[in-house]
Structure formats: C-alpha cells, structure tokens
Design a protein around this motif. Structure first.
Motif, PDB file in Angstrom:
ATOM      1  N   ASN A  52       0.804  -1.222   0.000  1.00  0.00           N
ATOM      2  CA  ASN A  52       0.000   0.000   0.000  1.00  0.00           C
ATOM      3  C   ASN A  52       0.835   1.269   0.000  1.00  0.00           C
ATOM      4  O   ASN A  52       0.329   2.342   0.303  1.00  0.00           O
ATOM      5  N   HIS A  53       2.108   1.133  -0.389  1.00  0.00           N
ATOM      6  CA  HIS A  53       3.009   2.273  -0.244  1.00  0.00           C
ATOM      7  C   HIS A  53       2.568   3.447  -1.119  1.00  0.00           C
ATOM      8  O   HIS A  53       1.921   3.285  -2.149  1.00  0.00           O
ATOM      9  N   THR A  54       2.937   4.645  -0.686  1.00  0.00           N
ATOM     10  CA  THR A  54       2.660   5.875  -1.432  1.00  0.00           C
ATOM     11  C   THR A  54       3.953   6.527  -1.884  1.00  0.00           C
ATOM     12  O   THR A  54       4.011   7.746  -2.082  1.00  0.00           O
ATOM     13  N   GLY A  55       5.006   5.717  -2.036  1.00  0.00           N
ATOM     14  CA  GLY A  55       6.297   6.259  -2.443  1.00  0.00           C
ATOM     15  C   GLY A  55       7.256   6.449  -1.293  1.00  0.00           C
ATOM     16  O   GLY A  55       8.420   6.781  -1.504  1.00  0.00           O
ATOM     17  N   LEU A  56       6.764   6.266  -0.067  1.00  0.00           N
ATOM     18  CA  LEU A  56       7.608   6.413   1.118  1.00  0.00           C
ATOM     19  C   LEU A  56       7.971   5.039   1.647  1.00  0.00           C
ATOM     20  O   LEU A  56       7.119   4.161   1.780  1.00  0.00           O
ATOM     21  N   GLY A  57       9.250   4.839   1.977  1.00  0.00           N
ATOM     22  CA  GLY A  57       9.688   3.565   2.502  1.00  0.00           C
ATOM     23  C   GLY A  57       9.594   3.490   4.007  1.00  0.00           C
ATOM     24  O   GLY A  57       9.322   4.485   4.699  1.00  0.00           O
ATOM     25  N   THR A  58       9.796   2.301   4.528  1.00  0.00           N
ATOM     26  CA  THR A  58       9.975   2.076   5.957  1.00  0.00           C
ATOM     27  C   THR A  58      11.392   1.538   6.157  1.00  0.00           C
ATOM     28  O   THR A  58      12.062   1.140   5.205  1.00  0.00           O
ATOM     29  N   ILE A  59      11.866   1.535   7.398  1.00  0.00           N
ATOM     30  CA  ILE A  59      13.196   0.998   7.710  1.00  0.00           C
ATOM     31  C   ILE A  59      13.007  -0.370   8.341  1.00  0.00           C
ATOM     32  O   ILE A  59      12.347  -0.506   9.379  1.00  0.00           O
ATOM     33  N   CYS A  60      13.584  -1.383   7.705  1.00  0.00           N
ATOM     34  CA  CYS A  60      13.419  -2.769   8.131  1.00  0.00           C
ATOM     35  C   CYS A  60      14.763  -3.376   8.517  1.00  0.00           C
ATOM     36  O   CYS A  60      15.818  -2.897   8.099  1.00  0.00           O
ATOM     37  N   LEU A  61      14.703  -4.455   9.287  1.00  0.00           N
ATOM     38  CA  LEU A  61      15.897  -5.196   9.690  1.00  0.00           C
ATOM     39  C   LEU A  61      15.773  -6.653   9.272  1.00  0.00           C
ATOM     40  O   LEU A  61      14.682  -7.218   9.257  1.00  0.00           O
ATOM     41  N   ALA A  62      16.930  -7.230   8.935  1.00  0.00           N
ATOM     42  CA  ALA A  62      17.024  -8.683   8.729  1.00  0.00           C
ATOM     43  C   ALA A  62      18.351  -9.131   9.319  1.00  0.00           C
ATOM     44  O   ALA A  62      19.372  -8.456   9.151  1.00  0.00           O
TER      45      ALA A  62
ATOM     46  N   ALA B 164      16.278  11.843   1.862  1.00  0.00           N
ATOM     47  CA  ALA B 164      14.940  12.431   1.875  1.00  0.00           C
ATOM     48  C   ALA B 164      14.804  13.519   0.821  1.00  0.00           C
ATOM     49  O   ALA B 164      15.789  14.080   0.329  1.00  0.00           O
ATOM     50  N   GLY B 165      13.550  13.800   0.502  1.00  0.00           N
ATOM     51  CA  GLY B 165      13.174  14.957  -0.303  1.00  0.00           C
ATOM     52  C   GLY B 165      11.877  15.507   0.257  1.00  0.00           C
ATOM     53  O   GLY B 165      11.047  14.751   0.784  1.00  0.00           O
ATOM     54  N   HIS B 166      11.703  16.820   0.166  1.00  0.00           N
ATOM     55  CA  HIS B 166      10.557  17.482   0.783  1.00  0.00           C
ATOM     56  C   HIS B 166       9.611  18.022  -0.289  1.00  0.00           C
ATOM     57  O   HIS B 166       9.987  18.184  -1.452  1.00  0.00           O
ATOM     58  N   ALA B 167       8.389  18.299   0.107  1.00  0.00           N
ATOM     59  CA  ALA B 167       7.357  18.706  -0.847  1.00  0.00           C
ATOM     60  C   ALA B 167       7.716  19.981  -1.598  1.00  0.00           C
ATOM     61  O   ALA B 167       7.262  20.181  -2.733  1.00  0.00           O
ATOM     62  N   ASP B 168       8.537  20.838  -1.009  1.00  0.00           N
ATOM     63  CA  ASP B 168       8.917  22.079  -1.695  1.00  0.00           C
ATOM     64  C   ASP B 168      10.112  21.901  -2.626  1.00  0.00           C
ATOM     65  O   ASP B 168      10.617  22.878  -3.186  1.00  0.00           O
ATOM     66  N   GLY B 169      10.562  20.647  -2.803  1.00  0.00           N
ATOM     67  CA  GLY B 169      11.677  20.382  -3.709  1.00  0.00           C
ATOM     68  C   GLY B 169      13.044  20.431  -3.069  1.00  0.00           C
ATOM     69  O   GLY B 169      14.054  20.330  -3.767  1.00  0.00           O
ATOM     70  N   THR B 170      13.110  20.550  -1.749  1.00  0.00           N
ATOM     71  CA  THR B 170      14.396  20.590  -1.046  1.00  0.00           C
ATOM     72  C   THR B 170      14.876  19.175  -0.726  1.00  0.00           C
ATOM     73  O   THR B 170      14.141  18.410  -0.092  1.00  0.00           O
ATOM     74  N   PRO B 171      16.086  18.813  -1.128  1.00  0.00           N
ATOM     75  CA  PRO B 171      16.641  17.525  -0.717  1.00  0.00           C
ATOM     76  C   PRO B 171      17.256  17.626   0.668  1.00  0.00           C
ATOM     77  O   PRO B 171      17.675  18.714   1.092  1.00  0.00           O
ATOM     78  N   SER B 172      17.340  16.489   1.367  1.00  0.00           N
ATOM     79  CA  SER B 172      17.969  16.527   2.684  1.00  0.00           C
ATOM     80  C   SER B 172      18.453  15.147   3.072  1.00  0.00           C
ATOM     81  O   SER B 172      18.133  14.139   2.437  1.00  0.00           O
ATOM     82  N   VAL B 173      19.248  15.114   4.157  1.00  0.00           N
ATOM     83  CA  VAL B 173      19.648  13.881   4.828  1.00  0.00           C
ATOM     84  C   VAL B 173      19.157  13.979   6.265  1.00  0.00           C
ATOM     85  O   VAL B 173      19.490  14.933   6.981  1.00  0.00           O
TER      86      VAL B 173
ATOM     87  N   GLY C  39       5.795  16.637  10.341  1.00  0.00           N
ATOM     88  CA  GLY C  39       6.083  18.066  10.373  1.00  0.00           C
ATOM     89  C   GLY C  39       7.119  18.550   9.396  1.00  0.00           C
ATOM     90  O   GLY C  39       7.418  19.752   9.345  1.00  0.00           O
ATOM     91  N   LEU C  40       7.712  17.654   8.605  1.00  0.00           N
ATOM     92  CA  LEU C  40       8.753  18.072   7.662  1.00  0.00           C
ATOM     93  C   LEU C  40       8.312  17.969   6.204  1.00  0.00           C
ATOM     94  O   LEU C  40       9.086  18.260   5.306  1.00  0.00           O
ATOM     95  N   ASP C  41       7.078  17.538   5.955  1.00  0.00           N
ATOM     96  CA  ASP C  41       6.554  17.430   4.591  1.00  0.00           C
ATOM     97  C   ASP C  41       7.468  16.583   3.715  1.00  0.00           C
ATOM     98  O   ASP C  41       7.801  16.968   2.584  1.00  0.00           O
ATOM     99  N   VAL C  42       7.878  15.432   4.229  1.00  0.00           N
ATOM    100  CA  VAL C  42       8.783  14.550   3.496  1.00  0.00           C
ATOM    101  C   VAL C  42       7.994  13.739   2.475  1.00  0.00           C
ATOM    102  O   VAL C  42       6.999  13.088   2.823  1.00  0.00           O
ATOM    103  N   VAL C  43       8.439  13.764   1.218  1.00  0.00           N
ATOM    104  CA  VAL C  43       7.772  13.009   0.158  1.00  0.00           C
ATOM    105  C   VAL C  43       8.687  11.931  -0.429  1.00  0.00           C
ATOM    106  O   VAL C  43       8.263  11.157  -1.292  1.00  0.00           O
ATOM    107  N   MET C  44       9.939  11.895  -0.005  1.00  0.00           N
ATOM    108  CA  MET C  44      10.876  10.840  -0.380  1.00  0.00           C
ATOM    109  C   MET C  44      11.631  10.439   0.868  1.00  0.00           C
ATOM    110  O   MET C  44      12.173  11.294   1.568  1.00  0.00           O
ATOM    111  N   PHE C  45      11.670   9.133   1.186  1.00  0.00           N
ATOM    112  CA  PHE C  45      12.243   8.665   2.439  1.00  0.00           C
ATOM    113  C   PHE C  45      12.769   7.259   2.209  1.00  0.00           C
ATOM    114  O   PHE C  45      11.995   6.318   2.028  1.00  0.00           O
ATOM    115  N   ARG C  46      14.117   7.108   2.148  1.00  0.00           N
ATOM    116  CA  ARG C  46      14.677   5.796   1.857  1.00  0.00           C
ATOM    117  C   ARG C  46      16.185   5.762   2.085  1.00  0.00           C
ATOM    118  O   ARG C  46      16.824   6.772   2.308  1.00  0.00           O
TER     119      ARG C  46
END
Length: 458
Positions: free
Chosen positions: A107-117, A168-177, A144-151
């Motif tokens: 059901n993802h919307t483009g955002l990932g989760t952090i998993c362990l194996a 990460a990437g934010h809705a306003d087009g700003t990339p981040s770590v 609160g950060l409007d994150v649209v890319m998370f991986r």
C-alpha cells in the motif's frame, strides 16, 4: 558460482560484480565478516528490468575474485517489504550481521519504511541465510517536515555511539539527509536534519536541480575530515556528489567543499565500507543502451579507496587489490600504437599535452582522452559513440601539475577513468562490430598496460 559474463555478449563485464543474468542496481551493505568482503545489491532474479527487487549477494576474500551466494533478502508476502527490499546497509549488531534496509509494502505511497534482517547463522562465513524481522523499526518519515521521499538508511558510528542517515526529499523540492539515533537498532529516534539543499556549500557544489538526496553515506577520512556522499535525484537518478567537512560532537556536519563524486554519466548510488585504515566505495553503473534484450542489466564499479586531500577535495584511487587481476606481463610499456584486449588496466603519464586514443570507429573517429597537465584538464571524448544528448565531451579539472597521470580500467562496456587521485569518470561504451580496439599514445608520454585475467585462488 562464477561471475563470468555470458560469452555471447562482448559488452558484459567479466571482472566486476554483477549477477550472471537479469537486473542489478544499487550496491548495498558492503561488509567485512570473518575475513571476507560481502557485497549485496538490488536485484530482480526473474528479468532484466527494474522490478521485483531482492538483495543479491556476492563475497570475496581478496576484492578480486568474487563468488555468488543465494539471494539474501526476498520480499515477504504481506510484510513491510512486500513490494521490494530496497537499498540499505549491513552492520555488526552484537556479533550478528544485520541488514538495515528500505522496505516498501503493498500500500506504499512512495515512502519507505526501515526494516531489519539478521544473519540466521553468524558463524557461517558465507552468510547465506537471513531472517527478516516482521515489523519495521521506522514506519515512515518524521512528522512536520513534509517529506515526500524517504529511503536508503546508512548506519555509522561516532564517538562510540551508533547513528543512521536516511535520504529524503521534501514537498517544496528541497533535498535533505535525516539523522536518527539508533544505538539500539530496534529503537530509532529522529534526531533532526543533518544537512539539506539550502546549505550554501552543498548548493555551490550540486546546484539546485536535485529534489532528493538518495543513498547518503558518511565516512571518516584518515586525516580527521568527514565525507558525506549522496546520489542526486531529480525525479530520476541523475548523478552523485560529495561534501567534505567537520562532524562535531553534537552531530552537526559543517561542509567545507564539495563536488561530483564521479564525473561520468553512468555512475550512481554510492555505497561505502568504513574499514579501520581506509574507506572503500562502490557504485552502480547502469546500461546506456536499450535494456532487456541482452538478458542482463547493470554492473558494480571497481572498489575505490576514498579519502580527502588537504585542500578538502576527494581523494580516490582503485583498490590496490585490483592489481591481482593483471596479467603476469604488461602488453604495452612504450608509447605508440598497439591492439587493446577486451579488458585491461592502463596507466598513462603526461608531462605535456597528450591525446590517448582507446577505440576507433570504421569511419576513423576515435574515443579519446586528452590530457593537459599545464591547464589541469582531462577531456573524455566519446562523440563517435553518442547516446541522445550525452555526446558532449566530459571535462575534468584538477590542479595544474608537472605530470598528469591517467589510469583506465576497461571491462567490456564499462570504462572507469581515474584522473590522478582526484577525479573519476565512469561511462558505458558499447563497441560496434566494425570498431577497432586500439591504443594510440604519442607525445613522449609514459605508458604501461596489462590485460585483465581471471584471478587465481589463494
């Protein structure tokens, strides 16, 4: 299982890590365990297309000879990684090798989760079996950060404590770590934004085109500086960059300078292994031709030793273990004209303006590298082998010097050029049946080249 390429495809690299067939992309989790280097990678085991993402796995005792192992991570039906086991890293968690990776559910919307194996048997030097935890340790980006890319989690140590970066990437087009406290790998706590695209050094180094920073990697150089490497995403994979600077006790990264991690058009998704006396880096080289027909797609670069020069620029060179792939005797030791093998390791030293030709078309045009030590420029011209708009020469600038050294590693269609220890150019060049593989070097340059041969064990 051998890494040798299918003999019917002359474009397939034979000496770099790639699966025998089907799709490969990002290197994941370079890791040293019980005397072996392990490399994992994004892999579709069923087709040479970017889908159905698993983690492939290879290991080596010497960084030259690689062996395949069974697939390490497989999507779990109904689990948090049902739609793919995406990029991440591997760490030693209390004596248990543990993969920290991006999971995507149905059901993802483009955002990932952090998993362990976790490795099922830590005493197995091949690490052949892995067991995924049923729930993610991070269910999504912080609020609160409007994150649209998370991986792409990357775990590192600083002052005896374990931390993680997430691209990460934010809705306003700003990339981040993004930064997380994960001293306990099962308990992650958001610790703020390590750096974003508004940083003036980052903006000067990368411009404003990227809307997300993927595959963040952070390592300590030998002189005490820290290096942040990122893959620059603009809606599609674009290129890679680095920043060097200082990492304070409070985990504030202050960038000093930066630039492109690789100046070529076929290098992405860096992955770093921090070793006690060095840092190693691999990248993914994608296909620059129509994919699928050959039955395979993607290859990893040669391992590169990365450090920092006193001026803050990246220091990069091929891992010395690659010398083990050289034939017993060089095929060329003097300038002039000679045939080239399909895979080789060539070094050229130039004290004056020098042109090196590596490939000739039937019409006479050449694939050339022009070295100008006085100007501090190296120009890679592949205009006779264009692909779309990417026919313009690649120009790399380094400090002017008395002698400029170029090292060229060629393996099938994979070309990796090292300009001294200051810059790299990675490109894919697909020879046509009537092309002539021939070295031409004049102007009194020094030349030494070895054919690459399958490494012997032991």
């Amino acid at each position: 299982m051998s890494l040798a390429a299918p003999p019917q495809d002359p474009h397939a690299p034979r000496f770099r890590v790639r699966p025998p067939a089907n799709w490969m992309n990002d290197p994941n989790g370079p890791f040293r365990w019980r005397g072996r280097h392990h490399l994992f990678y994004q892999h579709n085991p069923d087709a040479p297309v970017h889908a159905n993402v698993h983690w492939g796995h290879a290991s080596s005792a010497d960084l030259a000879h690689w062996e395949h192992h069974p697939i390490a991570l497989t999507p779990t039906p109904g689990g948090p990684d049902e739609a793919g086991c995406w990029s991440g890293c591997v760490v030693d968690d209390g004596g248990v090798p543990t993969a920290v990776y991006t999971g995507v559910d149905r059901n993802h919307t483009g955002l990932g989760t952090i998993c362990l194996a976790r490795a099922a048997d830590p005493d197995d030097p091949a690490l052949t079996e892995w067991t995924a935890l049923p729930e993610p340790v991070v269910a999504g980006p912080p609020g609160g950060l409007d994150v649209v890319m998370f991986r792409d989690p990357f775990v590192f140590r600083h002052d005896g404590r374990r931390w993680a970066l997430v691209g990460a990437g934010h809705a306003d087009g700003t990339p981040s770590v993004l930064l997380y406290d994960c001293d306990d790998l099962t308990d992650w706590r958001f610790a703020g934004v390590l750096l974003d695209g508004h940083d003036p050094v980052a903006r000067a180094a990368f411009g404003s085109r990227a809307t997300g920073w993927e595959c963040p990697q952070l390592y300590a150089a030998q002189g005490g500086a820290w290096v942040l490497a990122v893959a620059l995403w603009d809606g599609d994979p674009w290129t890679t960059g680095y920043l060097t600077g200082r990492l304070d006790a409070d985990l504030r990264f202050t960038a000093r300078t930066g630039g492109l991690l690789d100046h070529g058009r076929d290098f992405y998704a860096p992955a770093v292994l921090q070793e006690p006396d060095r840092a190693l880096l691999w990248g993914w080289s994608w296909e620059a031709r129509e994919q699928g027909a050959a039955g395979w797609a993607g290859v990893l670069s040669a391992p590169r030793v990365v450090d920092v020069h006193p001026d803050g620029a990246l220091r990069v060179s091929p891992a010395p273990e690659l010398d083990r792939l050289r034939d017993a005797e060089p095929f060329v030791t003097t300038p002039g004209r000679t045939a080239l093998p399909a895979a080789y390791d060539l070094t050229v030293g130039a004290r004056g303006l020098t042109t090196v030709s590596l490939l000739r078309s039937a019409r006479g045009a050449g694939l050339t590298v022009r070295l100008d030590p006085g100007e501090g420029t190296v120009t890679f011209d592949r205009s006779a082998w264009p692909r779309g708009e990417a026919a313009e020469p690649v120009v790399v600038r380094v400090p002017p010097q008395e002698e400029l050294t170029l090292r060229v590693l060629v393996d099938g269609s994979l070309y990796e050029l090292f300009v001294g220890d200051r810059a790299t150019i990675t490109e894919r060049v697909y020879e046509r049946p009537d092309d002539i593989r021939e070295l031409r070097v004049w102007s009194g340059a020094s030349v030494t080249g070895w054919a690459l041969v399958p490494p012997t064990r032991g």
